[in-house]
Structures are given as structure tokens and as C-alpha cells.
Write an enzyme that holds these catalytic residues in place. Structure first.
Site, PDB file in Angstrom:
ATOM      1  N   SER A 110       0.809  -1.216   0.000  1.00 15.11           N
ATOM      2  CA  SER A 110       0.000   0.000   0.000  1.00 15.11           C
ATOM      3  C   SER A 110       0.847   1.273   0.000  1.00 15.11           C
ATOM      4  O   SER A 110       0.329   2.354  -0.275  1.00 15.11           O
ATOM      5  CB  SER A 110      -0.950   0.004   1.197  1.00 15.11           C
ATOM      6  OG  SER A 110      -0.220  -0.190   2.383  1.00 15.11           O
ATOM      7  N   ASP A 335      -3.523   5.656  11.877  1.00 14.91           N
ATOM      8  CA  ASP A 335      -2.584   5.274  10.824  1.00 14.91           C
ATOM      9  C   ASP A 335      -1.355   6.174  10.859  1.00 14.91           C
ATOM     10  O   ASP A 335      -1.418   7.341  10.469  1.00 14.91           O
ATOM     11  CB  ASP A 335      -3.282   5.358   9.450  1.00 14.91           C
ATOM     12  CG  ASP A 335      -2.407   4.851   8.309  1.00 14.91           C
ATOM     13  OD1 ASP A 335      -1.209   4.573   8.549  1.00 14.91           O
ATOM     14  OD2 ASP A 335      -2.918   4.736   7.177  1.00 14.91           O
ATOM     15  N   HIS A 338       0.932   5.101   6.561  1.00 10.81           N
ATOM     16  CA  HIS A 338       0.738   5.699   5.234  1.00 10.81           C
ATOM     17  C   HIS A 338       0.882   7.216   5.336  1.00 10.81           C
ATOM     18  O   HIS A 338       1.167   7.740   6.410  1.00 10.81           O
ATOM     19  CB  HIS A 338      -0.645   5.314   4.694  1.00 10.81           C
ATOM     20  CG  HIS A 338      -0.808   3.838   4.558  1.00 10.81           C
ATOM     21  ND1 HIS A 338      -1.471   3.070   5.484  1.00 10.81           N
ATOM     22  CD2 HIS A 338      -0.354   2.992   3.620  1.00 10.81           C
ATOM     23  CE1 HIS A 338      -1.422   1.801   5.118  1.00 10.81           C
ATOM     24  NE2 HIS A 338      -0.747   1.717   3.994  1.00 10.81           N
TER      25      HIS A 338
END
Ligand SMILES: *[C@@H]1O[C@H](CO)[C@@H](O)[C@H](O)[C@H]1NC(C)=O
Ligand SMILES: *[C@@H]1O[C@H](CO)[C@@H](O)[C@H](O)[C@H]1NC(C)=O
Ligand SMILES: *[C@@H]1O[C@H](CO)[C@@H](O)[C@H](O)[C@H]1NC(C)=O
Ligand SMILES: *[C@@H]1O[C@H](CO)[C@@H](O)[C@H](O)[C@H]1NC(C)=O
Length: 359
Positions: A110, A335, A338
Site C-alpha cells: 500500500s 494510521d 501511510h
């Protein structure tokens, strides 16, 4: 040569580089070629970000921090400034012209998705009226800019080596890249690989039951050892299959996470929440990321040229760049792995652009 001659030669030596600047009216290509673009600092730039997030409706919710309610804006305003040179401005039109009829593919987890989306946004936002086409078939997404027939592709592939479902369960095979993936990586003009984030997962997040090395199935093994073996398998594939006159190969280096605020001396914070500005210098420990050491060792042993997109250290400074609670469609998830878009991956792509045009 007399003293006068020497003096003139010396004066010329001193003058020449500045003459070159004047002649081109901008920084010479020569300076850019030898410049270490990964050593530098983040500086405030009011003209940033490179695109308006509202122009990029296709950003995954996980990266769409502003849409999900992130209100602070300082993190959008940092430009990467190398110590030794100036980065060329990202010029979408120039890029599309250079890569007419060409295909570029990101392969990885990702974090590759993060960088690929950033790139599609940077290009799309430059001329929002231009037509584009998006399609996803299996694990591969293709974004085509029809005006120039340029395709930016993404193959989701967390380990680069094979994951096989067989009678033992899910088996991560350190020594093989099967025919299908191998074929799928051929005939590209640019390939940008990445793998790391899944290698340390254990428990419920671990997506395999066994690791196969040679003829042996292991329940578990040292993850760094496994990672290096897999990278060597990938390196053999590249050495055997890539034609460097047609394909440029990059490895996107380790993307750092900011899960533990004590590493940057914030005793109040437990993670990346509420971080709004970059660090001015590298947090402790200053030693390179252990996975980065492995990547560099494997790349050094390769026969084909692979360019390291060496963004680990510069990204480590960006504790402010993660979605924290503003990813995951505004749910309660956290998160710190990312990156928000617009954001840090835009800089990775500016560096990729620089690498592509400076050679
Ligand atoms: C677009 O580019 C691909 C190669 O990337 C090529 O095979 C194809 O023929 C091109 N299409 C057109 C319409 O030129
Ligand atoms: C963060 O790192 C510090 C220092 O290494 C450690 O003591 C602490 O337990 C860590 N916190 C978390 C939540 O992992
Ligand atoms: C993240 O850190 C904040 C404090 O800075 C804390 O309130 C929150 O519970 C932490 N969240 C997670 C998932 O660790
Ligand atoms: C990547 O960057 C790090 C830190 O800036 C540096 O130590 C390392 O030598 C670089 N690697 C390469 C291959 O240039």
C-alpha cells in the site's frame, strides 16, 4: 606556463561554472547530475501543495486527510530542498511529453499505492480537463492519460515473491517469483518496486501459515533473514529479465512509520496524532533503518543498474505527514504508516521525476 598563464587558467576554472549558469539561465544539468538529491531539509513554501486535493476525487479515503476532517494545513506546505542543488519544478506537461506511449508500473504494497496515487494526482491536477481512463483488473490498476497515451500502473504485491495457497495453507515462498508475475513485469519503460511493511506482521495480521525456503517449510524464521532472501530472489529476476536499454528500474526504499512519539522526544504523544510539523533533524536512533541496510546490500550485489529512491531518511523527518485518525474514512483507526495526499509521496515523485530526467 608562466605565472600569468596560471593566473588565467585559475580565473577560468573559477569562472566557468558561473558562466554555465548564466548561459542556461538556470541550474546546469551537470550540477543536477552529480547532486545527492536525498540529502537536504524541508523548507516552508507558500506555493505548496503541488495540487489541490479537491481536484483529485479519486484519492482513496485512507489518504484523503482533508476530506476526512484534518484541519491543520502546515504539513501541506513543505518542500524538499537538497543541500547541493535545486530540484527541478515538477512539470506535468514535460513528463507526459517525454513518456508519450510509455508505461510505468509501481509494484508493491500500500505504500506503492500511496505513491502511485500521488503521481496520478500530480499529473491529473495539472490539466483536469484532459481525459483519463481508469481500470482495475485483478491486482493491477491502470491509469491512462489519453492525450499522451501514458499509462501509470500499480500492481499490488506485498512481498514480490510468491504466496501460494496449497494443502499446507498459505505458503510464502522466498525463492520463487512465478511465471505469471514475472511476465507481468516485462515490457515496461519504468518499474518501481517496493516491499517491506508486511514482513514483520505476526498473529492475525500475518498473511501466511508457512515460509518456504528451498525445500523446507518453516513455521517462522527471523524476518530480516527472510526479507533478504526474498529480495535476492527479486534481484535475480531483475538481473535475468530486465533490459536496461529499455527499462529503468527503481527500488522505493523503506517508508518509515511514526508509531512511537518517544523516538522524537515527545513524552506526551504516544503516536503520530496531533503532529503538525516536521523534525529539523534525524530522530534517534540515527543509524539507518535495518531493512534499508538489507536493501542497499542486495542492490550492491546486482549486475543490472537499479536506482534506489532513497527517501527513508527524508521521510523520517515527517512525523506530521501521516493520516493518524484522518485516514480510514474518518473511523477510529490510527494510521502512522501511510501518508496523507497531498503530502510526502508527492516529494518522492518529484525525486523520481528528477531521476528520470537527469540521466
Ligand atoms: C499506446 O502505447 C502503447 C505502449 O505503451 C502502445 O502499445 C499502443 O499502441 C499505444 N496506443 C496508441 C493509440 O498509440
Ligand atoms: C516507545 O518507545 C519507548 C522507548 O523505546 C518504549 O519505552 C515504549 O514502551 C514505546 N511505546 C510504545 C507504545 O510502544
Ligand atoms: C495516540 O496517542 C494519543 C495521545 O497522543 C492517545 O490519546 C491515543 O489513545 C493514541 N492512540 C493509539 C491508537 O495509540
Ligand atoms: C541513502 O541515504 C542514506 C541517508 O541519507 C545514506 O546514508 C545512504 O548512503 C544512501 N544510500 C545510497 C545508496 O545512496
Amino acid at each position: 606556463m608562466g605565472a600569468l598563464g596560471l593566473g588565467i587558467a585559475f580565473a577560468l576554472l573559477v569562472l566557468l561554472p558561473s558562466l554555465e549558469h548564466q548561459v542556461h539561465g538556470k541550474q546546469s544539468n551537470y550540477d543536477l547530475k552529480k547532486c545527492d538529491i536525498y540529502q537536504g531539509r524541508w523548507v516552508y513554501d507558500a506555493s505548496y501543495p503541488l495540487y489541490d486535493s479537491s481536484l483529485c476525487s479519486f484519492i482513496e479515503n485512507a489518504f484523503a486527510c482533508q476530506k476526512n476532517g484534518r484541519a491543520d494545513e502546515l504539513y501541506l506546505k513543505y518542500k524538499w530542498q537538497p543541500f547541493a542543488c535545486k530540484l527541478p519544478r515538477f512539470d506535468a506537461e514535460d513528463f507526459l511529453e517525454r513518456f508519450r506511449d510509455k508505461r510505468i508500473m509501481f509494484v508493491g504494497d500500500s505504500l506503492s499505492l500511496n505513491q502511485w496515487q500521488s503521481f496520478t494526482c500530480m499529473l491529473h491536477a495539472a490539466s483536469p480537463e484532459s481525459e483519463y481512463n481508469f481500470e482495475r483488473i485483478g491486482s493491477t490498476s491502470t491509469f491512462t492519460f489519453q492525450s499522451h497515451n501514458v499509462s501509470l500502473m500499480l500492481q499490488r504485491n506485498a512481498f514480490l515473491v510468491d504466496m501460494e495457497h496449497n494443502k499446507y495453507g498459505r505458503v510464502l515462498k522466498l525463492n520463487s517469483i512465478d511465471h505469471e508475475d514475472g511476465l507481468a513485469w516485462k515490457e515496461f519503460d519504468v518499474l518501481i518496486f517496493n516491499t517491506w511493511h508486511w514482513w514483520l506482521h505476526t498473529g492475525r495480521k500475518q498473511p501466511w501459515e508457512f515460509i518456504q525456503d528451498g525445500n523446507t517449510l518453516h513455521q517462522d524464521m527471523d524476518r530480516f533473514v527472510a526479507y533478504e532472501k526474498a529480495l535476492r530472489t527479486w534481484a535475480r529476476w531483475v538481473d535475468k529479465n530486465v533490459d536496461p536499454t529499455k527499462t529503468k528500474v527503481f527500488f522505493q526504499s523503506i517508508s518509515p512509520t511514526h508509531w512511537n512519539a518517544s523516538f522524537w522526544g515527545n513524552p506526551e504523544g504516544r503516536n503520530c496524532t496531533a503532529e503538525t510539523r516536521p523534525l529539523a533533524e534525524q530522530p534517534y536512533p540515527r543509524s539507518p533503518h535495518p531493512a534499508q541496510v538489507i536493501v542497499e546490500r542486495v542492490l550492491r550485489g546486482m549486475s543490472k543498474p537499479v536506482n534506489l529512491l532513497n527517501v527513508t531518511a527524508l521521510s523520517r523527518l515527517r512525523k506530521d505527514g501521516h493520516p493518524s485518525i484522518y485516514g480510514n474514512e474518518g473511523h477510529r483507526g490510527m494510521d502512522c504508516s501511510h501518508w496523507c495526499l497531498p503530502g510526502v509521496p508527492d516529494t518522492w515523485n518529484q525525486l523520481l521525476y528528477t531521476e528520470l530526467i537527469r540521466n
